[in-house]
Design an enzyme around this catalytic site. Structure first.
Site, PDB file in Angstrom:
ATOM      1  N   ASP A   1      71.597  -5.654  11.546  1.00  0.00           N
ATOM      2  CA  ASP A   1      71.212  -5.025  10.290  1.00  0.00           C
ATOM      3  C   ASP A   1      71.803  -3.630  10.264  1.00  0.00           C
ATOM      4  OD1 ASP A   1      69.368  -5.022  12.484  1.00  0.00           O
ATOM      5  OD2 ASP A   1      67.926  -3.953  11.285  1.00  0.00           O
TER       6      ASP A   1
ATOM      7  N   GLU B   1      73.576   3.678  21.428  1.00  0.00           N
ATOM      8  CA  GLU B   1      73.335   2.281  21.037  1.00  0.00           C
ATOM      9  C   GLU B   1      74.616   1.617  20.552  1.00  0.00           C
ATOM     10  OE1 GLU B   1      70.976   1.717  17.498  1.00  0.00           O
ATOM     11  OE2 GLU B   1      71.851   3.461  16.522  1.00  0.00           O
TER      12      GLU B   1
END
Ligand SMILES: *[C@@H]1O[C@H](CO)[C@@H](O)[C@H](O)[C@H]1NC(C)=O
Ligand SMILES: *[C@@H]1O[C@H](CO)[C@@H](O)[C@H](O)[C@H]1NC(C)=O
Ligand SMILES: *[C@@H]1O[C@H](CO)[C@@H](O)[C@H](O)[C@H]1NC(C)=O
Ligand SMILES: *[C@@H]1O[C@H](CO)[C@@H](O)[C@H](O)[C@H]1NC(C)=O
Ligand SMILES: *[C@@H]1O[C@H](CO)[C@@H](O)[C@H](O)[C@H]1NC(C)=O
Ligand SMILES: *[C@@H]1O[C@H](CO)[C@@H](O)[C@H](O)[C@H]1NC(C)=O
Ligand SMILES: *[C@@H]1O[C@H](CO)[C@@H](O)[C@H](O)[C@H]1NC(C)=O
Ligand SMILES: *[C@@H]1O[C@H](CO)[C@@H](O)[C@H](O)[C@H]1NC(C)=O
Ligand SMILES: *[C@@H]1O[C@H](CO)[C@@H](O)[C@H](O)[C@H]1NC(C)=O
Length: 576
Positions: free
Chosen positions: A327, A528
């Site tokens: 997402d 990340e």
């Protein structure tokens, strides 16, 4: 190939009976009147008193729900025109809630040792120092929920029996698919006991909900995440040969497989053989509300859509993309569009999800062979054979040497570049069809990958589209890089192995430089995601600021240092 013989009917009936029990006891998606639905959530989130919508839904309540609702009404009644100001909302929050993440506490892993054996295998002293630093970060990322002093309904955490590794920063709870790479890193760090605890946590969640939720919060209960529990058990078993745990978890893995086949599946017609259909998997969450942890963003975007039907389609597609873990990405949009409002996840049959199910079918067949359950082994071998046909029939494009997502609205493949187009290599599909995947064909496939795989200093981009979303160009993520280099390693092509090592070298270098460049200023960051155009730079885009920590990045880095530490070269970050 698709017909069932009588030996397979029996296990299916048993499974369905078990499944019905699981399903009838499963709880509905979250109805919590503070964290999931209602006026308090709506008012606080749309006020945007916090930049990040996730902050509010992670704040434990100081008092039971009824008192909080009453205090909220008092505030609204006392405000001008019933429209509380941001100052009034902040004061209401300070008086009625505790800080976000209050109940998530550090926990020292009992199996952590300062000198793990893997570092011996890393030749470069610089990379060895890096590996040791990443290993030490487990101490910063280990947590448990401590609910002391909180009433049962007064927090959004979903408690689990054992400590767990968090992703980092705003992600201060456990996540489903992230844990696959964390567990691989833990195993490299000789922390099998922590890994085992995390597997048992997922088992407890499955028993409670009938599926493994996206992560450790009530507001994630409307969705799962990429089904990698079977692969986690597989990695854990390969490292430990813990037969007892395998036998304990195998029935749950069978049931999780049925959850995906029963609840998250769709019949797709063969593109090759008229009349033939395949039961394939998709991310399909149905919801008519914003995701609580991204409430303001989802709600605001939905207001640009003309009807309730379009809004429900939009909310469902957002939640389904969140279920995919990617997402957001233009992968889920109308082909050619970069506008989030065209998101149509619930019309898409993704090749990556079906690849995972294929890998799971093969692994579950193997597990049942090991425990001597011949009928279940035969069932999964048959399921895998059907999936193999589907992967080559519905997703494979011979001219382009890649597997594309399949769109149900157009009944067509989405023939654009996404890194997931080569994920089937990770399942070993090329070795399951050796007559088709000749060395020559694999080399052609590898050459097709060259521009995206070789052209960027910092890894292979997720897509070719600069949409502003975080799972698009120019960003790259450890889990997707992993599927690619691991898949390439599983081919017998010299060219593929060469390309794989090249990606691995660049990935370790960008991880290393991101850490090294921030060592003095910030203690060494592991991001990340990364920007493939600049070595050591974090990725951007999306709905929140870049996060560090970071569970899956660390897990993949440790995996690479352990497996390729003898060949990996140290590169001076200033010269790149
Ligand atoms: C919120 O975001 C704005 C703009 O990005 C920034 O200026 C501000 O400092 C942020 N506030 C907080 C509390 O993080
Ligand atoms: C707020 O006002 C409404 C309507 O005036 C009233 O019904 C309600 O009892 C009030 N609530 C509180 C908590 O005072
Ligand atoms: C890890 O935790 C220690 C102790 O709280 C802290 O000093 C250190 O800065 C943390 N390191 C990172 C990289 O967050
Ligand atoms: C839980 O937190 C409380 C304070 O909120 C603390 O007193 C207690 O020691 C903690 N328990 C554990 C097991 O960490
Ligand atoms: C799966 O689908 C069944 C039947 O449609 C439904 O009753 C059940 O709640 C679903 N299971 C989960 C875990 O959502
Ligand atoms: C997705 O789930 C909804 C609700 O369960 C169902 O009505 C719909 O048919 C499913 N979509 C597909 C493509 O199967
Ligand atoms: C995206 O689509 C929505 C709805 O059609 C529209 O309101 C919005 O302006 C579009 N955004 C951009 C950046 O084109
Ligand atoms: C095989 O597994 C199924 C499903 O878990 C179980 O019902 C059956 O008893 C097992 N058979 C044997 C021979 O262990
Ligand atoms: C690749 O090699 C493995 C053994 O290393 C073998 O099992 C497999 O069949 C080979 N695949 C092909 C396509 O030749």
């Amino acid at each position: 190939m698709a017909s069932l013989n009588s030996t397979m009917v029996f296990p299916i009936l048993v499974l369905l009976a078990t499944l019905m029990m699981v399903l009838t006891t499963a709880q509905p998606a979250c109805q919590h009147p503070i964290y999931c639905v209602g006026e308090v959530l709506h008012t606080v989130q749309l006020s945007r008193v916090f930049n990040d919508s996730k902050t509010f839904v992670d704040m434990p309540m100081r008092y039971p729900t009824q008192i909080i609702l009453n205090n909220f009404n008092l505030m609204v009644n006392a405000s001008h025109d019933g429209q509380p100001s941001n100052a009034e909302i902040m004061s209401f929050l300070a008086n009625n809630f505790l800080p976000a993440g209050y109940e998530v506490q550090r926990s020292v892993p009992t199996d952590w040792l300062p000198e793990p054996p893997f570092v011996e295998r890393v030749h470069s002293p610089e990379l060895r120092e890096f590996g040791l630093a990443v290993h030490t970060m487990w101490l910063n990322l280990s947590r448990h929920f401590n609910l002391t002093g909180l009433c049962e309904e007064c927090h959004s955490s979903i408690p689990v029996p054992n400590p767990f590794i968090i992703a980092g920063s705003r992600f201060h709870e456990y996540y489903y698919w992230d844990s696959f790479w964390m567990i691989q890193g833990l195993l490299v760090s000789d922390m099998a006991s922590t890994a085992r605890g995390m597997l048992l946590n997922f088992a407890s969640l499955f028993q409670r909900f009938g599926f493994v939720p996206n992560g450790g919060r009530l507001y994630f209960l409307d969705r799962s995440q990429p089904p990698l529990l079977t692969q986690m058990v597989s990695e854990y078993y390969a490292a430990t040969e813990d037969n007892a745990l395998l036998e304990q978890l195998l029935p749950l893995l069978d049931q999780e497989y049925q959850f995906w086949m029963v609840n998250q599946s769709v019949l797709v017609n063969s593109l090759v053989t008229p009349g033939k259909t395949y039961l394939l998997n998709m991310y399909n969450v149905t919801t008519s509300t914003p995701r609580p942890e991204s409430y303001a963003e989802d709600y605001t975007n939905a207001q640009t859509l003309p009807s309730i039907e379009r809004q429900t389609f939009f909310y469902s597609s957002l939640a389904s993309a969140a279920e995919s873990g990617m997402d957001f990405s233009s992968k889920w949009f109308e082909p050619g569009s970069i506008n989030l409002t065209t998101i149509q996840t619930i019309e898409i049959v993704p090749v990556d999800l079906n690849t995972m199910l294929y890998a799971n079918e093969k692994r579950l067949a193997e597990f049942h062979r090991m425990v001597g359950n011949v009928s279940m082994q035969a069932y999964y071998l048959n399921q895998a054979a059907i999936r193999l046909s589907a992967l080559m029939d519905v997703f494979w494009c011979e001219q382009d040497y890649q597997w594309y997502d399949f769109h149900l609205d157009t009944m067509k493949q989405n023939q654009q570049y996404y890194i997931t187009n080569w994920m089937p290599l990770w399942s070993g599909i090329q070795n399951d069809l050796p007559q088709y995947f000749t060395e020559q064909l694999v080399d052609s496939l590898v050459k097709t990958m060259f521009p995206m795989a070789m052209d960027y200093v910092g890894g292979m981009p997720t897509s070719a589209v600069a949409s502003g979303q975080q799972w698009d160009f120019p960003y790259a993520w450890s889990p997707l890089e992993y599927f690619i280099f691991d898949g390439l390693q599983q081919t017998n092509s010299t060219l593929a192995n060469f390309m794989s090592m090249d990606i691995i070298q660049r990935w370790v270098t960008t991880n290393y430089c991101g850490w090294k460049n921030t060592l003095v200023s910030q203690g060494g960051m592991m991001y990340e995601k990364y920007d493939v155009t600049q070595v050591g730079e974090p990725g951007g885009g999306g709905e929140y600021v870049v996060q560090d920590g970071f569970g899956w990045t660390n897990g993949v880095a440790l995996y690479l240092l352990n497996n390729f530490g003898e060949t990996l070269k140290f590169q001076d970050c200033n010269s790149l």
